[in-house]
Design an enzyme around this catalytic site. Structure first.
Site, PDB file in Angstrom:
ATOM      1  N   HIS A 157       0.843  -1.201   0.000  1.00 33.84           N
ATOM      2  CA  HIS A 157       0.000   0.000   0.000  1.00 33.84           C
ATOM      3  C   HIS A 157       0.881   1.256   0.000  1.00 33.84           C
ATOM      4  O   HIS A 157       0.691   2.164  -0.821  1.00 33.84           O
ATOM      5  CB  HIS A 157      -0.898  -0.002   1.241  1.00 33.84           C
ATOM      6  CG  HIS A 157      -1.701   1.242   1.427  1.00 33.84           C
ATOM      7  ND1 HIS A 157      -3.051   1.317   1.149  1.00 33.84           N
ATOM      8  CD2 HIS A 157      -1.347   2.493   1.865  1.00 33.84           C
ATOM      9  CE1 HIS A 157      -3.478   2.540   1.398  1.00 33.84           C
ATOM     10  NE2 HIS A 157      -2.462   3.275   1.846  1.00 33.84           N
ATOM     11  N   GLU A 158       1.827   1.286   0.916  1.00 33.50           N
ATOM     12  CA  GLU A 158       2.704   2.455   1.001  1.00 33.50           C
ATOM     13  C   GLU A 158       3.604   2.579  -0.218  1.00 33.50           C
ATOM     14  O   GLU A 158       3.865   3.682  -0.710  1.00 33.50           O
ATOM     15  CB  GLU A 158       3.553   2.382   2.281  1.00 33.50           C
ATOM     16  CG  GLU A 158       2.755   2.379   3.574  1.00 33.50           C
ATOM     17  CD  GLU A 158       1.878   3.615   3.731  1.00 33.50           C
ATOM     18  OE1 GLU A 158       2.193   4.663   3.126  1.00 33.50           O
ATOM     19  OE2 GLU A 158       0.862   3.544   4.456  1.00 33.50           O
ATOM     20  N   HIS A 203       1.827   4.308  -3.078  1.00 40.02           N
ATOM     21  CA  HIS A 203       1.917   5.771  -2.996  1.00 40.02           C
ATOM     22  C   HIS A 203       3.284   6.253  -3.453  1.00 40.02           C
ATOM     23  O   HIS A 203       3.396   7.212  -4.235  1.00 40.02           O
ATOM     24  CB  HIS A 203       1.698   6.231  -1.552  1.00 40.02           C
ATOM     25  CG  HIS A 203       0.307   6.021  -1.033  1.00 40.02           C
ATOM     26  ND1 HIS A 203      -0.813   6.326  -1.761  1.00 40.02           N
ATOM     27  CD2 HIS A 203      -0.138   5.550   0.171  1.00 40.02           C
ATOM     28  CE1 HIS A 203      -1.896   6.057  -1.049  1.00 40.02           C
ATOM     29  NE2 HIS A 203      -1.513   5.578   0.124  1.00 40.02           N
TER      30      HIS A 203
END
Length: 213
Positions: free
Chosen positions: A53-54, A57
């Site tokens: 998820h990170e 980004h």
């Protein structure tokens, strides 16, 4: 180039272990033996869900030419631990900070939606694997373990997606909504359906429904 700083790697590792423990506490019912038993399974789901998820980004940020770095939020980790003892996890261990003098709502929205989309994709991948191994889980211990891992991975990733898409404060949902209402509705609807199925039916019942068993 996709680079990491030493402090960023450290923060990711700390956040990974603490968030894994939080979800293990919730799923283990605060029973120490159950927590230790389920922790390895949770780490797979959280490891893929949280880290990717990170990185979603970070990758999109750097694709647009910005420097992006994950930074730990100690207060968020403590709060996550506290909430886990009440049966839920408010997962806000940190965030990827994108350094830019100026950024349009569109770019900010695309960077923000990348993380939840990764979680949605992972949830569907875990569900697909769970469906594939379920028939053999009755006769194979390896398949049972793989099914449990995928069940936890599906549940955690669908939850992370819908949680981060909430249009609250500085969560991803606020920035996605500001950029494109339609995309926000579609992504949070998909994440919401996946999460609702996990919470109401349970993964095994969902798998049995899909394969017609």
């Amino acid at each position: 180039m996709f680079k990491f700083t030493r402090s960023e790697v450290r923060d990711l590792i700390i956040a990974f272990f603490v968030i894994s423990l939080c979800f293990a506490i919730v799923n283990g019912g605060r029973n120490p033996n159950a927590i230790l038993t389920i922790l390895p399974f949770v780490m797979v789901g959280v490891g893929s869900g949280f880290i990717l998820h990170e990185l979603g980004h970070k990758f999109v940020s750097m694709k647009y030419g910005y420097w992006a770095e994950f930074k730990l939020w100690p207060q968020g980790l403590i709060f996550a631990l506290i909430t886990s003892f009440f049966g839920f996890v408010f997962a806000a261990p940190g965030a990827v900070y994108t350094y830019a003098n100026y950024m349009t709502d569109e770019i900010n929205g695309k960077i923000s939606v990348a993380g939840p989309v990764v979680n949605i994709i992972l949830a569907l991948v875990f569900l697909a694997i769970a469906i594939a191994v379920y028939p053999s889980a009755f006769t194979s211990e390896t398949s049972v373990i793989l099914f449990i891992v995928c069940s936890v991975g599906y549940s955690i990733n669908s939850f992370l997606a819908v949680f981060n898409l909430l249009p609250i404060g500085n969560l991803d949902g606020s920035k996605v909504l500001r950029w494109n209402v339609g995309i926000w509705i579609i992504t949070i609807a998909i994440a919401g359906i996946l999460t609702a199925a996990s919470m109401t039916m349970g993964v095994e019942s969902l798998v049995r429904l899909i394969i017609g068993m």
